[in-house]
Design a protein around this motif. Structure first.
Motif, PDB file in Angstrom:
ATOM      1  N   GLY A 275       0.764  -1.234   0.000  1.00 34.03           N
ATOM      2  CA  GLY A 275       0.000   0.000   0.000  1.00 34.03           C
ATOM      3  C   GLY A 275       0.796   1.286   0.000  1.00 34.03           C
TER       4      GLY A 275
ATOM      5  N   THR B 174      -2.707   3.840  -4.379  1.00 32.55           N
ATOM      6  CA  THR B 174      -3.228   2.871  -3.414  1.00 32.55           C
ATOM      7  C   THR B 174      -3.320   3.493  -2.029  1.00 32.55           C
ATOM      8  OG1 THR B 174      -2.206   1.088  -4.685  1.00 32.55           O
ATOM      9  CG2 THR B 174      -2.856   0.579  -2.433  1.00 32.55           C
ATOM     10  N   ASN B 175      -2.298   4.250  -1.654  1.00 36.94           N
ATOM     11  CA  ASN B 175      -2.270   4.893  -0.345  1.00 36.94           C
ATOM     12  C   ASN B 175      -3.421   5.884  -0.205  1.00 36.94           C
ATOM     13  OD1 ASN B 175      -1.568   6.311   2.014  1.00 36.94           O
ATOM     14  ND2 ASN B 175       0.590   5.931   1.667  1.00 36.94           N
TER      15      ASN B 175
ATOM     16  N   MET C 294      -6.761   3.955   0.010  1.00 41.38           N
ATOM     17  CA  MET C 294      -6.962   3.364   1.336  1.00 41.38           C
ATOM     18  C   MET C 294      -7.312   4.449   2.355  1.00 41.38           C
ATOM     19  SD  MET C 294      -4.246   0.218   1.832  1.00 41.38           S
ATOM     20  CE  MET C 294      -2.879   1.283   2.151  1.00 41.38           C
TER      21      MET C 294
END
Length: 136
Positions: free
Chosen positions: A103, A108-109, A112
């Motif tokens: 992640g 993606t970070n 999330m």
């Protein structure tokens, strides 16, 4: 002592472009403090009221049901404390994923991080819909 002007200075906060991952990091700390102070206070008071006299429990329940106008004032605090719980939990799970080395990609970070915010709001709404639905 002379300063080496060839060395770069550490970036200041105004240089960084704010994103959801930075907000979630700050919220994780803030919700941890809120849960520690507010949640622990209410839990301790509730447990002491349960183990004490009927008058002590009545005092606790009257505080929790305290109203100022049509909406119980304490209910707003309890909803915020519930949101803090879900936000802190989901953020902790996000950190757990990152601790195993996943992640870290920027997209993606950010996804999330947004997921923790949206998820905590949804879980809080569902929780209180169930609680208030059964109480009504």
């Amino acid at each position: 002592m002379a300063r080496n002007t060839a060395r770069p200075l550490s970036p200041h906060l105004t240089i960084w472009k704010w994103g959801p991952h930075m907000l979630v990091s700050i919220l994780h700390r803030a919700t941890g403090v809120a849960l520690t102070l507010g949640g622990l206070f209410l839990l301790t008071w509730w447990l002491l009221a349960l183990s004490g006299s009927a008058e002590g429990y009545a005092t606790f329940t009257s505080f929790v049901g305290w109203k100022l106008g049509p909406v119980p004032l304490i209910l707003i605090g309890l909803v915020l404390l519930t949101w803090a719980f879900f936000q802190h939990t989901l953020s902790g799970l996000r950190h757990l994923v990152m601790d195993v080395g996943a992640g870290f990609e920027l997209k993606t970070n950010k996804t999330m991080a947004l997921g923790t915010i949206v998820g905590s709001l949804i879980l809080t709404a569902l929780f209180w819909a169930i609680i208030l639905g059964k109480a009504a």
